[in-house]
Design an enzyme around this catalytic site. Structure first.
Site, PDB file in Angstrom:
ATOM      1  N   ASP A  78       4.767  -1.344  13.060  1.00 11.54           N
ATOM      2  CA  ASP A  78       4.968  -0.035  13.680  1.00 11.54           C
ATOM      3  C   ASP A  78       6.450   0.291  13.619  1.00 11.54           C
ATOM      4  O   ASP A  78       7.300  -0.598  13.686  1.00 11.54           O
ATOM      5  CB  ASP A  78       4.430   0.009  15.112  1.00 11.54           C
ATOM      6  N   ASP A 167       1.166   5.120  23.660  1.00 11.86           N
ATOM      7  CA  ASP A 167       2.069   4.030  24.033  1.00 11.86           C
ATOM      8  C   ASP A 167       2.435   4.227  25.497  1.00 11.86           C
ATOM      9  O   ASP A 167       3.238   5.087  25.843  1.00 11.86           O
ATOM     10  CB  ASP A 167       3.306   4.088  23.140  1.00 11.86           C
ATOM     11  N   GLU A 169       3.844   2.206  28.690  1.00 13.94           N
ATOM     12  CA  GLU A 169       4.513   0.951  29.024  1.00 13.94           C
ATOM     13  C   GLU A 169       5.720   1.217  29.909  1.00 13.94           C
ATOM     14  O   GLU A 169       5.848   2.282  30.507  1.00 13.94           O
ATOM     15  CB  GLU A 169       4.937   0.233  27.737  1.00 13.94           C
TER      16      GLU A 169
END
Length: 276
Positions: A78, A167, A169
């Site tokens: 990624d 994503d 986090e």
């Protein structure tokens, strides 16, 4: 003469006040995304610099862990703006067969290298996907999903495009859980996922890690039967999975020399995920 002078002064004063107001608004907007000292240690200098696994990267830059691949797996990477223009032919030669590229962050940032990264991986034969770095304190899940879709996060059933990834986090700009309660965080995530699915017909992949998910969602099990899990753990095994997921779909296991990912299955299953 006096009237004209007065009018001109009033206009000048008005423009000055407007300029000050605009500067204050820009400062407030920038101020809400000032990286924490910890984030700055990992190359996050401004809004938009966040990337997958930025906290884990503190302990793994010196050496990659020894990781045994399962019998059936596919290697991938990624990338974000930190990688700039990627040598995709080199990555293909290194055995990488899929790639996720950061498209957006919050509702204020698009990756300036997105086209080179997203299209470049596709052009060398990889299966590609896009991801969104969530900042739930900035706007609703629906708003950010819409922003993501408008800036590269879409999906098509071509066998080469993976569903978008959320994503979610650690916050590089402030409080770990973005100032949201666990219930509010789960609701925000659901809002994002539902909006994306309504527009594309696909359930997005969720990228997270056990520690953050436990802290900020109460280790919610709300999505483990619908959304593929992309787990981050820089170690020799994925370890305990968050949220009651029975298995992981992708595992981010290292950041050396670039973020390393492993698909949990063979190439045919990766193509099946792309096709939906």
């Amino acid at each position: 003469m006096k009237s004209a002078l007065f009018t001109g002064a009033a206009v000048t004063l008005g423009l000055l006040l407007a300029s000050i107001g605009s500067a204050q608004a820009n400062a407030e907007s920038t101020g809400s995304h000032q990286p924490t000292p910890q984030a700055r240690q990992h190359g996050i200098e401004k809004a938009g610099d966040a990337y997958m696994g930025w906290v884990q990267n503190t302990t793994t830059k010196s050496a990659a862990p020894a990781v045994m691949a399962p019998a059936a797996s596919v290697e991938g990477i990624d990338v974000s703006s930190h990688q700039g223009n990627v040598n995709w032919a080199g990555q293909w030669s290194a055995g990488k067969r899929f790639a996720y590229t950061k498209a957006t962050e919050g509702n204020y940032y698009t990756n300036p290298y997105f086209a080179q990264q997203y299209n470049g991986s596709y052009n060398v034969g990889m299966i590609r996907g896009a991801y969104h770095f969530a900042t739930p304190n900035d706007s609703s899940g629906a708003n950010q999903a819409t922003y993501f879709l408008a800036h590269g996060g879409g999906w098509s059933r071509d066998g080469r495009t993976l569903p978008g990834a959320l994503d979610i986090e650690y916050n590089p700009y402030g409080a770990t859980c973005y100032g949201l309660s666990q219930a509010s965080m789960v609701a925000w995530i659901r809002d994002f996922l539902n909006t994306y699915k309504a527009r594309t017909g696909r359930d997005p992949v969720i990228y997270t890690n056990l520690d953050w998910w436990s802290q900020c969602t109460g280790n919610s099990t709300a999505f483990n039967s619908t959304n593929p899990l992309w787990v981050a753990r820089y170690a020799s095994a994925p370890g305990t999975l968050p949220g009651g997921w029975p298995f992981h779909t992708i595992w981010q296991y290292s950041s050396t020399p670039i973020d390393q990912d492993r698909f949990n299955g063979d190439q045919s299953r990766l193509v099946a995920l792309a096709n939906g």
